[in-house]
Design a protein around this motif. Structure first.
Motif, PDB file in Angstrom:
ATOM      1  N   SER A 238     -11.955  -4.658   1.869  1.00  0.00           N
ATOM      2  CA  SER A 238     -11.020  -5.229   2.578  1.00  0.00           C
ATOM      3  C   SER A 238     -10.871  -6.687   2.672  1.00  0.00           C
ATOM      4  O   SER A 238      -9.632  -7.217   2.811  1.00  0.00           O
ATOM      5  N   GLY A 239     -11.847  -7.273   2.517  1.00  0.00           N
ATOM      6  CA  GLY A 239     -11.664  -8.580   3.404  1.00  0.00           C
ATOM      7  C   GLY A 239     -12.267  -9.056   4.740  1.00  0.00           C
ATOM      8  O   GLY A 239     -12.849  -8.010   5.379  1.00  0.00           O
TER       9      GLY A 239
ATOM     10  N   VAL B 287      -1.711   2.654  11.680  1.00  0.00           N
ATOM     11  CA  VAL B 287      -2.405   3.167  10.783  1.00  0.00           C
ATOM     12  C   VAL B 287      -2.649   2.322   9.245  1.00  0.00           C
ATOM     13  O   VAL B 287      -1.062   2.022   8.934  1.00  0.00           O
ATOM     14  N   ARG B 288      -3.238   2.622   8.534  1.00  0.00           N
ATOM     15  CA  ARG B 288      -3.163   1.321   7.162  1.00  0.00           C
ATOM     16  C   ARG B 288      -3.736   2.465   6.300  1.00  0.00           C
ATOM     17  O   ARG B 288      -4.991   2.774   6.333  1.00  0.00           O
TER      18      ARG B 288
ATOM     19  N   ILE C  66     -10.109  -6.263  -5.195  1.00  0.00           N
ATOM     20  CA  ILE C  66      -8.747  -5.020  -5.323  1.00  0.00           C
ATOM     21  C   ILE C  66      -7.336  -5.503  -5.356  1.00  0.00           C
ATOM     22  O   ILE C  66      -6.411  -4.326  -4.706  1.00  0.00           O
ATOM     23  N   ALA C  67      -6.880  -6.367  -4.488  1.00  0.00           N
ATOM     24  CA  ALA C  67      -5.514  -7.149  -4.195  1.00  0.00           C
ATOM     25  C   ALA C  67      -5.479  -8.800  -4.061  1.00  0.00           C
ATOM     26  O   ALA C  67      -6.527  -9.025  -4.023  1.00  0.00           O
TER      27      ALA C  67
ATOM     28  N   LYS D  44      -1.286  -7.777   6.354  1.00  0.00           N
ATOM     29  CA  LYS D  44      -0.686  -7.071   5.625  1.00  0.00           C
ATOM     30  C   LYS D  44      -0.878  -6.149   5.245  1.00  0.00           C
ATOM     31  O   LYS D  44      -1.764  -5.066   4.958  1.00  0.00           O
ATOM     32  N   ASP D  45      -0.040  -5.303   3.922  1.00  0.00           N
ATOM     33  CA  ASP D  45       0.159  -4.637   3.765  1.00  0.00           C
ATOM     34  C   ASP D  45      -0.195  -4.059   2.153  1.00  0.00           C
ATOM     35  O   ASP D  45       0.706  -4.547   1.663  1.00  0.00           O
ATOM     36  N   PHE D  46      -1.278  -3.723   1.503  1.00  0.00           N
ATOM     37  CA  PHE D  46      -1.677  -3.382   0.059  1.00  0.00           C
ATOM     38  C   PHE D  46      -2.220  -1.550  -0.014  1.00  0.00           C
ATOM     39  O   PHE D  46      -1.475  -1.652   0.339  1.00  0.00           O
ATOM     40  N   SER D  47      -1.673  -1.886  -1.616  1.00  0.00           N
ATOM     41  CA  SER D  47      -2.063  -0.218  -1.859  1.00  0.00           C
ATOM     42  C   SER D  47      -3.241  -0.159  -1.230  1.00  0.00           C
ATOM     43  O   SER D  47      -3.271   1.586  -1.639  1.00  0.00           O
ATOM     44  N   HIS D  48      -4.410  -0.587  -1.138  1.00  0.00           N
ATOM     45  CA  HIS D  48      -5.467   0.372  -0.363  1.00  0.00           C
ATOM     46  C   HIS D  48      -5.174   0.111   1.181  1.00  0.00           C
ATOM     47  O   HIS D  48      -4.741  -0.692   2.027  1.00  0.00           O
TER      48      HIS D  48
END
Length: 403
Positions: A11-12, A52-53, A184-185, A223-227
């Motif tokens: 996720s980077g 928690v992510r 993926i984002a 940030k909040d992603f779908s993953h």
């Protein structure tokens, strides 16, 4: 057994994600805070929060300013670090990271590194993130550091200069020569600070090595992603000793090891132009190397064997390119062990420009010194000197500086 630190950047990576993952991996946060206090900085507070992510627990690190801060130029940051009581290891690696970041920003904005004062370079959080990460590395003391390929993200972002494309131009400048992949984002997943940290620390970018996992850590992004927007770090115990015999004396030589994928396809019905275009696509997609070998197929047909070397996680992308841009109906795949020299980079300044130097090590002894071709070619075109002269001048400058 050697201890390897692996950065899994699915996720980077950013500065705060580095700090969070390394603290979660086992660095004492109180130790980190005390070490950072050796910097002549004030007006901030470092907070560690368990979050928690998307179902994965991680450490979120925030640099909260309690006093107004000013942006700093590179010389000010170098003086700030050099005038601290930090160890020589932390000073050297932190300054190297800032210099790499400043060079990238200066290149993008067409200025000199001494005049760069953009947020990513001079802001308080960048100083804490970079110096703090190096403190964590010294604390963990891994034998080597490796990383996965990096996702690029996408879209646009606002900054003080206006709207810029993602990845940021400075990030792309820092990632030259680094394997990347489709993100993926959407959004910025690799920041300039994160890119500067990982390209300074990492010995090589490859798949996770064989060994025993001893610990894992997760650092949360903002940030909040779908993953799960987290950086995962992994401590692995692995052996890399290869026995060599010389004059009846057996010695242990330390090499880096990993596994790569080798794809081979036989092609007898494509034009030279199409074959050349295919090679360009494969290299642009992240192939480690690719080449053609003249062969004869059945019925004595002259043809070419395409060979592509790649990392395991790039198989799908490379396969798609081969099938979409060649006439082959299939190819063969082998997984092969690869031995490599440990690598590092240096830089020499010639009267007419800078040249990066790639170094190969065996047991901390430099056995290969190679000026970067692109740097030498650029200077040769700009000055009118031959490529051979630039290359020789760079080698001479390196050996003179290292005496």
């Amino acid at each position: 057994m050697d201890k390897t630190l692996y950065f899994h950047c699915f996720s980077g990576i950013s500065g705060d994600m580095c700090l969070g993952s390394l603290v979660d991996l086992g660095v004492d946060p109180d130790f980190l805070v005390l070490e950072l206090k050796k910097l002549p900085l004030s007006g901030y507070q470092l907070d560690f929060t368990s979050v928690v992510r998307r179902g994965i627990g991680a450490i979120k690190v925030d640099v909260n300013q309690v006093e107004k801060q000013t942006f700093r130029h590179l010389p000010e940051i170098e003086a700030l670090i050099n005038n601290s009581d930090l160890s020589s290891f932390v000073k050297k690696l932190s300054i190297a990271t800032f210099q790499k970041l400043a060079l990238a920003e200066a290149s993008v904005h067409q200025t000199t590194i001494d005049k760069v004062h953009f947020h990513e370079v001079g802001a308080l959080d960048a100083i804490i993130d970079i110096v703090g990460t190096v403190i964590c590395i010294e604390y963990l003391n891994p034998k080597r550091i490796i990383s996965s390929s990096l996702p690029l993200g996408g879209g646009f972002a606002k900054c003080e200069h206006g709207v810029i494309p993602i990845p940021a131009p400075a990030t792309l400048e820092l990632l030259k020569g680094v394997p990347v992949n489709d993100s993926i984002a959407e959004g910025e997943v690799v920041t300039p600070t994160g890119a500067a940290i990982i390209t300074t620390l990492t010995d090589t970018f490859t798949t996770i090595p064989s060994g025993i996992v001893t610990n894992t850590g997760y650092g949360a992004g903002t940030k909040d992603f779908s993953h799960p927007n987290v950086l995962r770090t992994i401590l692995i115990e692995e052996e890399h000793c290869i026995k060599e015999s010389s004059d009846s004396t057996t010695t242990s030589t330390l090499y880096l090891q990993d596994e790569i994928v080798v794809m081979k396809a036989s092609i007898d019905d494509m034009t030279g132009e199409s074959l050349g275009y295919l090679l360009e696509l494969l290299l642009d997609a992240g192939a480690l190397d690719c080449y053609y070998t003249p062969i004869y197929m059945k019925k004595n047909r002259p043809a070419y064997q395409l060979t592509v070397l790649l990392l395991k996680n790039d198989e799908s992308c490379i396969s798609d390119i081969i099938f979409a841009n060649s006439s082959t109906l299939g190819f063969r795949i082998d997984c092969q062990k690869r031995f490599k020299l440990q690598r590092s980079f240096d830089e020499v300044i010639l009267p007419y420009g800078r040249v990066n130097i790639k170094l190969g090590h065996v047991n901390n002894n430099i056995v290969q010194v190679s000026p970067e071709y692109e740097d030498c070619a650029k200077l040769a075109k700009a000055t009118g000197h031959s490529l051979r002269k630039i290359f020789q001048d760079a080698l001479s400058a390196y050996w003179n500086n290292s005496k």
